[in-house]
Design a protein around this motif. Sequence first.
Motif, PDB file in Angstrom:
ATOM      1  N   VAL A   1      25.876  -2.824   8.094  1.00  0.00           N
ATOM      2  CA  VAL A   1      26.740  -3.290   7.009  1.00  0.00           C
ATOM      3  C   VAL A   1      25.862  -3.936   5.949  1.00  0.00           C
ATOM      4  CG1 VAL A   1      28.560  -4.908   6.373  1.00  0.00           C
ATOM      5  CG2 VAL A   1      28.729  -3.647   8.521  1.00  0.00           C
ATOM      6  N   PHE A   2      26.133  -3.625   4.690  1.00  0.00           N
ATOM      7  CA  PHE A   2      25.394  -4.261   3.595  1.00  0.00           C
ATOM      8  C   PHE A   2      26.351  -5.042   2.711  1.00  0.00           C
ATOM      9  CE2 PHE A   2      26.912  -0.475   1.449  1.00  0.00           C
ATOM     10  CZ  PHE A   2      27.140  -0.893   0.142  1.00  0.00           C
ATOM     11  N   ASN A   3      25.802  -6.011   1.993  1.00  0.00           N
ATOM     12  CA  ASN A   3      26.600  -6.843   1.093  1.00  0.00           C
ATOM     13  C   ASN A   3      25.824  -7.044  -0.199  1.00  0.00           C
ATOM     14  OD1 ASN A   3      28.405  -8.589  -0.075  1.00  0.00           O
ATOM     15  ND2 ASN A   3      27.762 -10.376   1.096  1.00  0.00           N
ATOM     16  N   SER A   4      26.250  -6.363  -1.260  1.00  0.00           N
ATOM     17  CA  SER A   4      25.585  -6.479  -2.549  1.00  0.00           C
ATOM     18  C   SER A   4      26.115  -7.637  -3.362  1.00  0.00           C
ATOM     19  CB  SER A   4      25.760  -5.180  -3.342  1.00  0.00           C
ATOM     20  OG  SER A   4      27.126  -4.989  -3.693  1.00  0.00           O
ATOM     21  N   GLY A   5      27.283  -8.178  -2.980  1.00  0.00           N
ATOM     22  CA  GLY A   5      27.926  -9.221  -3.765  1.00  0.00           C
ATOM     23  C   GLY A   5      28.798  -8.673  -4.878  1.00  0.00           C
ATOM     24  N   HIS A   6      28.852  -7.364  -5.025  1.00  0.00           N
ATOM     25  CA  HIS A   6      29.670  -6.693  -6.033  1.00  0.00           C
ATOM     26  C   HIS A   6      30.817  -6.015  -5.301  1.00  0.00           C
ATOM     27  CE1 HIS A   6      30.955  -4.064  -9.248  1.00  0.00           C
ATOM     28  NE2 HIS A   6      30.062  -4.593 -10.074  1.00  0.00           N
ATOM     29  N   TYR A   7      32.028  -6.496  -5.530  1.00  0.00           N
ATOM     30  CA  TYR A   7      33.178  -6.036  -4.748  1.00  0.00           C
ATOM     31  C   TYR A   7      33.394  -4.540  -4.864  1.00  0.00           C
ATOM     32  CZ  TYR A   7      37.953  -5.557  -3.049  1.00  0.00           C
ATOM     33  OH  TYR A   7      39.070  -5.158  -2.370  1.00  0.00           O
ATOM     34  N   GLU A   8      33.207  -3.980  -6.060  1.00  0.00           N
ATOM     35  CA  GLU A   8      33.445  -2.548  -6.252  1.00  0.00           C
ATOM     36  C   GLU A   8      32.537  -1.709  -5.367  1.00  0.00           C
ATOM     37  OE1 GLU A   8      33.522   0.735  -9.905  1.00  0.00           O
ATOM     38  OE2 GLU A   8      33.167  -1.387 -10.291  1.00  0.00           O
ATOM     39  N   PHE A   9      31.290  -2.144  -5.180  1.00  0.00           N
ATOM     40  CA  PHE A   9      30.361  -1.415  -4.330  1.00  0.00           C
ATOM     41  C   PHE A   9      30.614  -1.707  -2.857  1.00  0.00           C
ATOM     42  CE2 PHE A   9      27.097  -1.572  -7.987  1.00  0.00           C
ATOM     43  CZ  PHE A   9      27.733  -0.511  -8.600  1.00  0.00           C
TER      44      PHE A   9
ATOM     45  N   THR B   1      11.998   5.906   1.292  1.00  0.00           N
ATOM     46  CA  THR B   1      11.684   5.739  -0.129  1.00  0.00           C
ATOM     47  C   THR B   1      12.756   4.978  -0.903  1.00  0.00           C
ATOM     48  OG1 THR B   1      12.684   7.906  -0.606  1.00  0.00           O
ATOM     49  CG2 THR B   1      10.312   7.852  -0.167  1.00  0.00           C
ATOM     50  N   GLU B   2      13.900   4.728  -0.278  1.00  0.00           N
ATOM     51  CA  GLU B   2      14.999   4.075  -0.990  1.00  0.00           C
ATOM     52  C   GLU B   2      14.618   2.676  -1.461  1.00  0.00           C
ATOM     53  OE1 GLU B   2      18.678   3.541  -2.770  1.00  0.00           O
ATOM     54  OE2 GLU B   2      17.705   5.348  -2.020  1.00  0.00           O
ATOM     55  N   SER B   3      13.798   1.970  -0.672  1.00  0.00           N
ATOM     56  CA  SER B   3      13.413   0.607  -1.049  1.00  0.00           C
ATOM     57  C   SER B   3      12.585   0.576  -2.332  1.00  0.00           C
ATOM     58  CB  SER B   3      12.629  -0.051   0.084  1.00  0.00           C
ATOM     59  OG  SER B   3      11.474   0.703   0.402  1.00  0.00           O
ATOM     60  N   GLN B   4      12.062   1.726  -2.773  1.00  0.00           N
ATOM     61  CA  GLN B   4      11.291   1.780  -4.013  1.00  0.00           C
ATOM     62  C   GLN B   4      12.176   1.698  -5.252  1.00  0.00           C
ATOM     63  OE1 GLN B   4       8.639   5.169  -4.173  1.00  0.00           O
ATOM     64  NE2 GLN B   4       7.967   4.928  -2.055  1.00  0.00           N
ATOM     65  N   VAL B   5      13.477   2.015  -5.098  1.00  0.00           N
ATOM     66  CA  VAL B   5      14.340   2.105  -6.275  1.00  0.00           C
ATOM     67  C   VAL B   5      15.548   1.174  -6.217  1.00  0.00           C
ATOM     68  CG1 VAL B   5      13.650   4.479  -6.752  1.00  0.00           C
ATOM     69  CG2 VAL B   5      15.605   4.049  -5.265  1.00  0.00           C
ATOM     70  N   SER B   6      15.846   0.563  -5.086  1.00  0.00           N
ATOM     71  CA  SER B   6      17.006  -0.332  -4.987  1.00  0.00           C
ATOM     72  C   SER B   6      16.745  -1.417  -3.953  1.00  0.00           C
ATOM     73  CB  SER B   6      18.275   0.462  -4.614  1.00  0.00           C
ATOM     74  OG  SER B   6      18.242   0.857  -3.252  1.00  0.00           O
ATOM     75  N   ASP B   7      17.667  -2.375  -3.897  1.00  0.00           N
ATOM     76  CA  ASP B   7      17.549  -3.504  -2.969  1.00  0.00           C
ATOM     77  C   ASP B   7      18.538  -3.398  -1.811  1.00  0.00           C
ATOM     78  OD1 ASP B   7      15.571  -4.663  -4.526  1.00  0.00           O
ATOM     79  OD2 ASP B   7      17.007  -5.774  -5.751  1.00  0.00           O
ATOM     80  N   VAL B   8      18.966  -2.179  -1.496  1.00  0.00           N
ATOM     81  CA  VAL B   8      19.934  -1.999  -0.410  1.00  0.00           C
ATOM     82  C   VAL B   8      19.371  -2.538   0.901  1.00  0.00           C
ATOM     83  CG1 VAL B   8      21.261  -0.327   0.931  1.00  0.00           C
ATOM     84  CG2 VAL B   8      20.994  -0.017  -1.528  1.00  0.00           C
ATOM     85  N   ALA B   9      18.090  -2.285   1.158  1.00  0.00           N
ATOM     86  CA  ALA B   9      17.474  -2.761   2.400  1.00  0.00           C
ATOM     87  C   ALA B   9      17.501  -4.277   2.480  1.00  0.00           C
ATOM     88  CB  ALA B   9      16.036  -2.241   2.505  1.00  0.00           C
ATOM     89  N   LYS B  10      17.335  -4.961   1.336  1.00  0.00           N
ATOM     90  CA  LYS B  10      17.356  -6.434   1.321  1.00  0.00           C
ATOM     91  C   LYS B  10      18.775  -6.969   1.474  1.00  0.00           C
ATOM     92  CE  LYS B  10      13.335  -6.701  -1.750  1.00  0.00           C
ATOM     93  NZ  LYS B  10      12.833  -7.173  -3.080  1.00  0.00           N
ATOM     94  N   ASN B  11      19.767  -6.158   1.127  1.00  0.00           N
ATOM     95  CA  ASN B  11      21.161  -6.603   1.192  1.00  0.00           C
ATOM     96  C   ASN B  11      21.824  -6.315   2.539  1.00  0.00           C
ATOM     97  OD1 ASN B  11      21.071  -7.485  -1.485  1.00  0.00           O
ATOM     98  ND2 ASN B  11      21.731  -5.494  -2.291  1.00  0.00           N
ATOM     99  N   MET B  12      21.069  -5.790   3.487  1.00  0.00           N
ATOM    100  CA  MET B  12      21.642  -5.480   4.798  1.00  0.00           C
ATOM    101  C   MET B  12      21.992  -6.768   5.540  1.00  0.00           C
ATOM    102  SD  MET B  12      21.852  -2.206   5.094  1.00  0.00           S
ATOM    103  CE  MET B  12      22.182  -2.141   6.852  1.00  0.00           C
ATOM    104  N   LYS B  13      23.252  -6.891   5.955  1.00  0.00           N
ATOM    105  CA  LYS B  13      23.697  -8.048   6.732  1.00  0.00           C
ATOM    106  C   LYS B  13      23.602  -7.774   8.225  1.00  0.00           C
ATOM    107  CE  LYS B  13      24.574 -10.571   3.210  1.00  0.00           C
ATOM    108  NZ  LYS B  13      23.703 -11.731   2.922  1.00  0.00           N
ATOM    109  N   ILE B  14      23.903  -6.542   8.612  1.00  0.00           N
ATOM    110  CA  ILE B  14      23.802  -6.117  10.013  1.00  0.00           C
ATOM    111  C   ILE B  14      23.083  -4.783  10.037  1.00  0.00           C
ATOM    112  CG2 ILE B  14      25.054  -5.580  12.135  1.00  0.00           C
ATOM    113  CD1 ILE B  14      27.382  -7.225  11.122  1.00  0.00           C
TER     114      ILE B  14
END
Length: 377
Positions: free
Chosen positions: A155-163, A85-98
């Motif tokens: 590994v994910f990459n949101s492009g936001h260094y703090e995260f 259900t996480e993909s319903q509220v954020s783009d973490v799945a789209k930001n996965m690099k590995i």
Amino acid sequence: MALIIVLSVMNGFQKEVRDKMLSVLSHAEVLSIGAPIPDWQKTAAELKKQQPEIIGAAPFLRGQGLLTSGTNVRGVQLNGIDPETESQVSDVAKNMKIGRLSDLKPGEFKIILGTDLARMLGVIPGEKVNVMVPQGQFTPAGTMPRMRQFTVAGVFNSGHYEFDSAMSFINLTDAEKLMRTQTPGGIRLKLSNMQDAPRVAAELNNQMPPGLLATDWSRQNRTWFAAVQVEKRMMGIILFLIVLVGAFGLVSSLVMTVNSKRSDIAILRTQGATRGSIMRIFMVQGAFIGTAGVLIGVGVGLLIACNVGSIVGAIEQLFGVQFLPKEIYFISAMPSDPRASDVIPIAVFSFLLALAATVYPSWRAANIQPAEALRYE
């Protein structure tokens, strides 16, 4: 031109950081601050009935922990999520690099790290990291922090260094076991329009039972957004002084024109020209200069603002410098977002200021006495 470029860059900076934040964060959250959420699906269904703007919901459990790998130690935010259900509220799945978010299967104790966090720990997918949480357990030697070994699944990459440097994701079931709880810590919500999040959160707080608290993305990062807004406002005021300098330059130019044309003005007056016609001549001249200046400034400002990323990138590559270190500014590329709500007022006020700058020189020209001006001619 200066106002348009600077405000466009600040708009782009704010929008870029906000979008990167919301690729990991949710638009709104319902937190458990006393009352548990044993059936989050039922609670989410009730929230959607109360607020039709809610288009997605997912449970979460958030906590702080330490990750260790060899001699490397990093403090992180542990996010227990439901991969389905996480993909319903954020783009973490789209930001996965590995890897994939679905690799977080319950009971396998796998973890997904940000790119910078994985680099700092010196681990790659498939390797082990030790996760330590502050919830202690009692032993004969006293209270000891709870520790569990996890396998890096991706590994994910949101492009936001703090995260990317301080955030990790584990399965919700594993998080509940690690933190010794049996219910989620809250529900993440996604809205059809993220700008409605403050209103929706306020209305939910009035409708929900005690023990639950709704918050939104703007409140979670209130300090940062307020600081950027104040900085944008102050930069606008400071740079508007440049427009004032231009207006004073126009005044000086017209005054010099009046002084050099005193005899010509006097001849026109002797031939029957009125004071009003003389004023109109110089006001039209000033308006023409102001219009040309505004058009050139807006055109060049928009041209640079729309291509500022490429221009700054070329300068950085040419001189080997970096204007936006991502460790400080969260992003490493110069963004730009020209908005009509900024450009139109800038153009209108600049033109009106230029028009106002013609009044005094025109008045001086209209009050020239023909006899005095032609005395020595």
